[in-house]
Every structure is written in structure tokens, then in C-alpha cells.
Design an enzyme around this catalytic site. Structure first.
Site, PDB file in Angstrom:
ATOM      1  N   THR A  54     -36.589  48.825  58.735  1.00 17.50           N
ATOM      2  CA  THR A  54     -37.113  48.265  59.987  1.00 17.50           C
ATOM      3  C   THR A  54     -36.967  46.739  60.116  1.00 17.50           C
ATOM      4  O   THR A  54     -36.504  46.250  61.141  1.00 17.50           O
ATOM      5  CB  THR A  54     -38.590  48.670  60.150  1.00 17.50           C
ATOM      6  OG1 THR A  54     -38.619  50.080  60.321  1.00 17.50           O
ATOM      7  CG2 THR A  54     -39.227  48.019  61.365  1.00 17.50           C
ATOM      8  N   HIS A  96     -41.423  59.908  59.535  1.00 22.41           N
ATOM      9  CA  HIS A  96     -41.823  59.823  58.128  1.00 22.41           C
ATOM     10  C   HIS A  96     -42.793  60.946  57.766  1.00 22.41           C
ATOM     11  O   HIS A  96     -42.782  61.455  56.654  1.00 22.41           O
ATOM     12  CB  HIS A  96     -42.505  58.479  57.845  1.00 22.41           C
ATOM     13  CG  HIS A  96     -41.533  57.375  57.596  1.00 22.41           C
ATOM     14  ND1 HIS A  96     -40.718  57.344  56.494  1.00 22.41           N
ATOM     15  CD2 HIS A  96     -41.231  56.260  58.295  1.00 22.41           C
ATOM     16  CE1 HIS A  96     -39.960  56.255  56.534  1.00 22.41           C
ATOM     17  NE2 HIS A  96     -40.247  55.576  57.628  1.00 22.41           N
TER      18      HIS A  96
HETATM   19 ZN   LIG Z   1     -39.355  53.962  58.608  1.00 22.22          ZN
END
Ligand SMILES: [Zn+2]
Length: 547
Positions: free
Chosen positions: A81, A311
Site C-alpha cells: 500500500t 485480507h
Molecule cells: Zn493489503
């Protein structure tokens, strides 16, 4: 002499072609607002897999009226990210912008640092430390910074995301504001003293209304779950779910699950987190008067719930399908808001992702695809005993993190060892370990030039100053992660292939399978605006996208 006589002709030619070139922008023709949308963990195939589930006003509108780069990839490792958001907006890779991970071991401080963590500043809007964030570790400029310089600070930049790093890194150093979500017991939008001393009234008002509470309801599928034929069974062995609920199956009573899942933070891991971001982005439009004059403003919006849901539940889950069906509605709402407030042909927008994701390896194994999990503890023990036997010291290992080994260089020196030789011995050892695909030393990264393949991606992610001594590439679809949920970080296509849509003022209508790279986005936006490229940009403007 010939050289000198050629110069005036060249100048004249350039002058003429510049004046004739309709792609050279001026303030009058520039969009009033550039909107960057990052969808965290969005794989390219989410555009195609859920296509028939999307309405006409969101993803499909961008694809229909705008330009679809169907073969767009990240061009470095690690696909995470922090590096993702930095690379999109700086047009360069961790090699140059310095954001080599979300967290990394700092060789000078001798401790792990967070990509936007900054203890020298204060939180704004909360007493919690979650506001102590700034772009100080980002070494280079974003196109938003260049727009600020170009417009003498008249063009505004606002960054918005549930995640601090998703707001801070795109907005760059000179942003008027970056806002991110503080969950826990507060459920509010916050910032830091890097940008301001107190929240503006519109943010205070937004927080005071506490509209976030309305999302603490039941999360059920938007359409009848039986119509979700593009994903696996709701009940399967590859999902984690929430604390306090036995199975990872719809519906999820969020109000009841809240206390066992971090209070308002639970919203991040539901489709509703994206609703919240859209609400706040629309409030920012009017609150900050974005796109209301001839000077271009920049709004950077990052949708993070897609990542949290991925996730937790994995690429193939009903939860992911529902999250994208609902995100499509959010995008429709955002576009409608932009049409109404800024005007239909007054803004330019791009949509991409900060990385994609691998299918849950346990699921891949179940369908006979090579995949699996890395046992770091076992590998570490074997490696430590190798160091003991070879160099009489496991102390030479200073840190192992992010698939990199940091050596204690001082000890290497005092023991009279040669750094390059130690690195080379380690490379030759580790390549024999199970599920190690490739291993390279920092010396190789600094002295060779890789042009294609995984090695080239590793090199573009290698920062001479910040990266480790040894870089390890695990086998395809092998991850260091629990056996439920998806993750990302590799240089394989499942992690690098992400959407890239351009839409709005100055953008052609069409699509391409020509390969584009994530670092092309910032130069394309710079070219559209006629401003300087971010100072370390390596990408190319995508000429075929621009009118
Ligand atoms: Zn991630």
C-alpha cells in the site's frame, strides 16, 4: 560549425510544433479538478469478473466514456500500500521515492519505521497518536506537489482515505490537507500538524454529525446471495471472519460485533467503509470549494475497505463480490456529485489500485495450483546455524524483514570480512532453501542492470540507501500469511496487474492491451495539465489516452 547552424532550425521546428500541438495545455483548457481514485487491492479482473453485476453509472461509465488500459502493471517489488500510493502519484518506484514498504527496518535508526509515521508532529482532531503522520519519508514530489508549485499555491490538494498512508502519500508534501479515519471509540476523520493546527469547520461538522453510526448496522449482500455466481461458497475454509461470530458468512450484525472488533474500526473491513469515504469525499468537494475556478485542484481519494475485506475473506469470496458491487454504487454517487458540483466536462479522473492480490494459497492448492505458505521461523533457524558454521557468528544478522536480510555491517568490518563475499555466500546458501525462487545481493542490485522479469522489478524496488543486503523472492503464490484471506507484495501478475481507467476532460474514449506501467500515471497527469513532471518520475505520458 554544422552543429551551430543546425540549432536555429531545430528551435524553429520545436517552436512551430509546440504552437501547433493541441496537447499543450494552458490554464484555460485545463480541468478544474483532477480526481485520483485508488482502490486498495483491486485486481484487474475485478473489472471483468463482476462486469455484469455493475450498474451503468460507476465502473461501466468510466470504461464506456473514458479510456481503459487493460494491461496495466506495477513495475517493482514490493506491491504494498505505501509504495503503491507513492508510486502512482510520484511516477517513480521505491528505488527513487524511498517508500520501500509499509514498514521497514531503518539501518541508521536501528529500528522499524512506519512509512508515514512522524513523531515530530501532533495529531489534529484526536488525542490519539494515530494522527502523527506526514510524508517526510517520501523523497520525491508527487504531481500534486508540482501542481502546487505551478499554480503558485492557488491549486488546492486534498487527500482522503481510511488509511493514513493512502491519504498522506498521494497528497504529497505541499498538500492543503490529508484526512484519514480514526476508528476505535471515536469514528472520526483526523489529520496532523503537517497540514493544519485545527480541523476546518466542515470536518468538525462532519465528525459532530456522526453519520458513521448509521453504518453500524447489518452487513448483508446487496443483491440476493444466490445471484453471486462469480465467487466461491459463502461458507468455506479460506476466510477468517470477525471475532464473536462463528462462521464467516452473511449476514454480519456489525453493531453486535463492534466491541470485539475494534469499535468503529470494524467498518473498515466491511463494504460500508467505502460508503464512509464517499460521504467524506463529497463533503470535501463543497467544504474545500474544489474545482470552482480556472486553477486546477487535486482530490486524491483512496478506498481501503476493498483491501481489508480481501485480507480477511480472500479474492474468491462472496464478501469481495459484495464489496465491489457496493463500491460501484459509491463510484456512481461520486461521479454524480462531481457532475453536479464541478460540471460534467470540467474534471478529469483516473482510477487504479495500489497493488492487486493472490488467491488464498490454500484454495489454490485445493485446485492443484502450486501455492503455499512460508515457514519463517524454520528458515531463520536454518539460516542462523549456517551463519554460525560459516562465519562463527549469527550476530552478523542484524534484521530480517520484508524478504530482506540486513547485515551488521560494522561487525562484518570488525571481523575482517569482505561485505561482498559475505553477501555472495548467503545468496548461494539461501537459493537452496525450499520455496525460495530467487536471491540477490545488494551488490548485484547496485552493479547490474536488469531490464525484464522479476529481477527488474526487484531492482526498481531496491533503494540503495534503505534496502537490505540480501533480497529474497519466494515461489509464486507462496506467502507469509495465515491460511485464511489473501495478501500481496510480490512481482507476479496476480499482484501487479491492476485497473487503469481515465475519464473526463481531455481524455480519449477507447481501450488498449498495450502494456502500461503504474509510473506512467503521474507523467500523464502532468502532461494533461502542462506542468513539470514529479522530480524523479521515470514513467512516460500515455499519449494515446490524451485528446
Ligand atoms: Zn493489503
Amino acid at each position: 560549425m554544422l552543429k551551430y547552424t543546425a540549432i536555429p532550425i531545430l528551435c524553429l521546428t520545436l517552436f512551430w510544433s509546440c504552437n501547433q500541438n493541441p496537447k499543450v495545455s494552458s490554464n484555460e483548457t485545463n480541468p478544474k479538478l483532477v480526481v485520483g481514485i485508488v482502490v486498495d487491492q483491486m485486481r484487474y479482473d475485478y473489472l471483468t469478473r463482476f462486469y455484469n453485476k455493475y450498474g451503468e453509472g460507476g465502473f461501466k461509465r468510466m470504461m464506456r466514456e473514458g479510456y481503459n488500459c487493460k494491461n496495466n502493471h506495477f513495475n517493482y517489488i514490493p506491491t504494498k500500500t505505501g509504495p503503491g500510493h507513492a508510486s502512482i502519484y510520484t511516477g517513480t518506484t521505491p528505488k527513487y521515492h524511498g517508500i520501500i514498504g509499509n514498514d521497514w527496518y531503518d539501518k541508521i535508526l536501528k529500528e522499524t519505521v512506519y512509512c508515514v509515521g512522524d513523531t515530530s508532529i501532533r495529531s489534529v482532531g484526536t488525542n490519539a497518536s494515530s494522527g502523527q503522520m506526514s510524508p517526510h519519508r517520501l523523497k520525491t514530489t508527487t504531481f500534486a506537489d508540482e501542481n502546487r508549485l505551478f499554480t503558485q499555491g492557488k491549486g488546492k490538494t486534498i487527500g482522503i482515505s481510511l488509511k493514513d498512508r493512502g491519504a498522506v502519500l498521494p497528497a504529497g508534501h505541499t498538500a492543503n490537507a490529508a484526512y484519514w479515519f480514526h476508528g476505535g471509540e471515536e469514528g472520526i476523520w483526523i489529520s496532523s500538524t503537517h497540514y493544519m493546527d485545527e480541523l476546518p469547520n466542515w470536518v468538525k461538522l462532519f465528525n459532530a454529525e456522526h453519520s458513521v453510526t448509521k453504518y453500524l448496522t447489518e452487513w448483508n449482500t446487496f443483491h440476493d446471495i444466490s445471484t453471486y455466481t462469480e465467487s466461491g461458497l459463502d461458507l468455506n475454509a479460506y476466510e477468517r471472519g470477525f471475532n464473536g461470530k462463528d462462521s464467516a458468512t452473511f449476514p454480519y450484525p456489525l453493531d453486535k460485533l463492534k466491541d470485539a472488533n475494534g469499535g468503529f474500526d470494524i467498518l473498515k473491513t466491511t463494504a460500508y467503509g467505502n460508503n464512509l469515504v464517499t460521504d467524506f469525499a463529497l463533503a470535501a468537494l463543497t467544504g474545500e470549494d474544489l474545482g470552482q475556478d480556472a486553477v486546477t485542484d487535486i482530490l486524491a481519494v483512496s478506498y481501503s475497505s476493498t483491501d481489508y475485506v480481501g485480507h480477511n475473506f480472500g479474492v474468491n469470496s462472496k464478501e469481495i463480490e459484495d464489496t465491489y458491487i457496493r463500491l460501484d454504487k459509491d463510484l456512481e454517487r461520486l461521479l454524480k456529485g462531481l457532475d453536479d458540483y464541478v460540471g460534467k466536462n470540467n474534471y478529469t479522473l483516473f482510477l487504479t489500485a495500489d497493488h492487486a492480490a493472490v488467491n488464498v494459497p490454500a484454495y489454490l492448492q485445493s485446485v492443484k495450483i502450486p501455492a503455499g505458505y512460508l515457514n519463517h521461523a524454520q528458515t531463520r533457524r536454518r539460516f542462523e546455524s549456517f551463519m554460525e558454521q560459516t562465519f562463527n557468528s549469527a550476530e552478523l544478522i542484524e534484521n530480517i524483514s520484508n524478504d530482506q536480510i540486513f547485515l551488521n555491517r560494522r561487525l562484518v568490518h570488525t571481523m575482517g570480512l569482505k561485505l561482498e563475499e559475505v553477501q555472495e555466500r548467503i545468496v548461494n546458501e539461501l537459493i537452496n532453501y525450499p520455496h525460495v525462487y530467487q536471491v540477490y545481493s545488494a551488490t548485484t542490485m547496485s552493479t547490474s542492470e536488469f531490464t525484464i522479469g522479476i529481477e527488474a522489478l526487484l531492482q526498481k524496488g531496491f533503494n540503495q540507501k534503505r534496502s537490505g543486503d540480501i533480497l529474497i523472492v519466494p515461489d509464486p503464490a507462496f506467502i507469509s500469511y495465515p491460511k485464511t484471506g489473501s495478501t500481496h507484495g510480490s512481482g507476479f501478475n496476480y499482484d501487479t496487474h491492476v485497473p487503469l481507467l481515465f475519464f473526463g476532460k481531455g481524455i480519449m474514449q477507447g481501450s488498449t492491451h498495450i502494456k502500461t506501467e503504474i509510473t506512467d500515471i503521474a507523467p500523464t497527469m502532468s502532461a494533461l495539465l502542462g506542468i513539470s513532471f514529479p522530480n524523479a518520475a521515470i514513467g512516460q505520458p500515455l499519449d494515446f489516452v490524451l485528446e
